[in-house]
Scaffold this active site. Structure first.
Site, PDB file in Angstrom:
ATOM      1  N   LYS A 162       0.902  -1.146  -0.056  1.00  0.00           N
ATOM      2  CA  LYS A 162       0.125   0.037  -0.047  1.00  0.00           C
ATOM      3  C   LYS A 162       1.117   1.386   0.163  1.00  0.00           C
ATOM      4  CE  LYS A 162      -3.721  -0.318   2.958  1.00  0.00           C
ATOM      5  NZ  LYS A 162      -4.464  -0.761   3.881  1.00  0.00           N
TER       6      LYS A 162
ATOM      7  N   ASP B 295     -10.281   3.163   2.209  1.00  0.00           N
ATOM      8  CA  ASP B 295     -10.617   2.435   3.471  1.00  0.00           C
ATOM      9  C   ASP B 295     -11.201   3.486   4.273  1.00  0.00           C
ATOM     10  OD1 ASP B 295      -8.065   3.400   3.811  1.00  0.00           O
ATOM     11  OD2 ASP B 295      -7.327   1.321   4.496  1.00  0.00           O
TER      12      ASP B 295
ATOM     13  N   GLY C  67      -5.786   4.782  18.006  1.00  0.00           N
ATOM     14  CA  GLY C  67      -4.924   4.446  16.925  1.00  0.00           C
ATOM     15  C   GLY C  67      -4.354   5.302  15.982  1.00  0.00           C
ATOM     16  N   ALA C  68      -3.178   4.919  15.337  1.00  0.00           N
ATOM     17  CA  ALA C  68      -2.491   5.931  14.614  1.00  0.00           C
ATOM     18  C   ALA C  68      -1.926   5.033  13.430  1.00  0.00           C
ATOM     19  CB  ALA C  68      -1.717   6.803  15.392  1.00  0.00           C
ATOM     20  N   GLY C  69      -2.370   3.786  13.353  1.00  0.00           N
ATOM     21  CA  GLY C  69      -1.648   3.110  12.271  1.00  0.00           C
ATOM     22  C   GLY C  69      -2.264   3.260  10.920  1.00  0.00           C
ATOM     23  N   GLY C  70      -2.364   2.424  10.071  1.00  0.00           N
ATOM     24  CA  GLY C  70      -2.577   2.449   8.534  1.00  0.00           C
ATOM     25  C   GLY C  70      -4.133   2.758   8.492  1.00  0.00           C
ATOM     26  N   ALA C  71      -5.205   2.032   9.206  1.00  0.00           N
ATOM     27  CA  ALA C  71      -6.286   2.256   8.892  1.00  0.00           C
ATOM     28  C   ALA C  71      -6.822   3.432   9.701  1.00  0.00           C
ATOM     29  CB  ALA C  71      -6.999   1.028   9.707  1.00  0.00           C
TER      30      ALA C  71
ATOM     31  N   ASN D 140      -2.963   6.836  20.727  1.00  0.00           N
ATOM     32  CA  ASN D 140      -2.419   5.983  20.068  1.00  0.00           C
ATOM     33  C   ASN D 140      -1.298   5.443  21.102  1.00  0.00           C
ATOM     34  OD1 ASN D 140      -2.055   3.701  18.122  1.00  0.00           O
ATOM     35  ND2 ASN D 140       0.103   4.567  17.805  1.00  0.00           N
TER      36      ASN D 140
ATOM     37  N   GLY E 244     -18.180  -2.893  12.694  1.00  0.00           N
ATOM     38  CA  GLY E 244     -17.020  -2.593  11.633  1.00  0.00           C
ATOM     39  C   GLY E 244     -17.351  -3.110  10.329  1.00  0.00           C
TER      40      GLY E 244
END
Ligand code: NAP
Length: 269
Positions: free
Chosen positions: A77, A114, A138-142, A162, A250
């Site tokens: 990605k 997404d 959260g602070a990841g990809g999603a 996060n 979700g």
């Protein structure tokens, strides 16, 4: 054409999902039936491409005249961004592409859907994000994709919490460039006062995971949303429902994203 008579012919357009590993992907099972519903003469197949082969594969796709587009997932990605001929502004800001299409002149255009899938999923349940304050765990990809899509949709305030603070700070800095008007707090002290609380961490997938937020501060007028699909009711959603909050599952994120991907790749009869 009667879709029950549909078969692959020389007219059929080719779509794919590019990943490594590939066996776990579920998108062919989602998008092939959607093409039959939309009366599209196309087929979507798995493309098992290793990271080292990605550049050569994308070069090949430019010359594949019956190629319509592909979904791009782990581990490609981020690396596919610089291989595209054009990247939509949202994907450039996020720094990731999860869907490409081939234009008739062979150019490969990339986008990321997404986060928009999450926003459309909210809207599909009657929850408009405009002017809301949002607590994002959260602070990841999603989480990053969701943060940019929420900013694009016009939220008023975003709190980012996060485990690894540096990742929240990095996300906040990137948002400040693209959406300078958005108020962003890094590591807000609690979920209190936010209209919408979103879990975009991986916590809740495995039995025994801790909750991603401190639920003691949740009030009944808050909406709590998940992006985890399995289990459908995560411990966070169960706890939020017990406190009287409206909950959002979700699954709509993925359902809405499939429709957005089909539109972006030109899956039209
Ligand atoms: P990722 O880039 O690896 O990010 C994982 C996130 O979870 C990070 O914020 C990470 O925090 C946090 N995390 C992981 N383990 C943790 C722990 N033990 N304690 C606290 N925080 C923890 O993964 P991703 O691609 O963003 O995916 C995250 C989740 O979203 C996955 O569960 C995935 O299934 C789901 N997802 C759902 C959809 C959908 O359509 N519904 C789409 C995409 C993803 P650190 O930064 O501190 O590591």
């Amino acid at each position: 054409m009667n879709q029950s008579d549909w078969q692959i012919t020389g007219h059929t357009r080719l779509f794919g999902i590019i990943a490594d590993p590939i066996a776990q992907v579920k998108t062919p099972q989602g998008l092939n039936p959607l093409m039959r519903e939309r009366d599209v003469d196309g087929v979507l197949v798995p493309f098992h491409v290793a990271a080292l082969e990605l550049a050569a594969f994308v070069r090949m796709l430019r010359g594949l005249r019956n190629f319509g587009g592909a979904i791009v997932t782990v581990p490609h990605k981020t690396s596919i961004v610089s291989l595209c001929d054009e990247v939509e502004p949202l994907a450039a800001a996020v720094g990731a592409v999860n869907c490409i299409r081939r234009e008739t002149d062979g150019r490969i255009v990339g986008t990321i859907l997404d986060g928009r899938g999450f926003v459309e999923g909210l809207r599909s349940q009657g929850i408009g994000p405009e002017n809301r304050s949002v607590f994002l765990a959260g602070a990841g990809g999603a989480a990053s994709a969701i943060a940019f899509a929420l900013a694009e949709a016009g939220i008023a305030r975003l709190g980012i919490a996060n485990r690894t603070r540096a990742r929240s700070e990095n996300l906040a800095a990137r948002l400040a460039v693209a959406y300078p008007q958005l108020a962003v707090d890094v590591a807000p002290s609690s979920v209190s006062g936010f209209d919408l609380v979103v879990n975009a961490t991986a916590l809740g997938m495995a039995a025994g995971d801790p909750l991603p937020i401190d639920i003691a501060a949740l009030a009944a007028d808050q909406i709590v949303a998940e992006i985890i699909m399995t289990p459908r009711t995560t411990p966070l959603l169960a706890a939020a429902a017990d406190r009287g909050c409206r909950i959002h599952y979700g699954q709509p994120m993925l359902d809405c994203q499939l429709a957005l991907m089909a539109d972006f790749m030109g899956m039209r009869a």
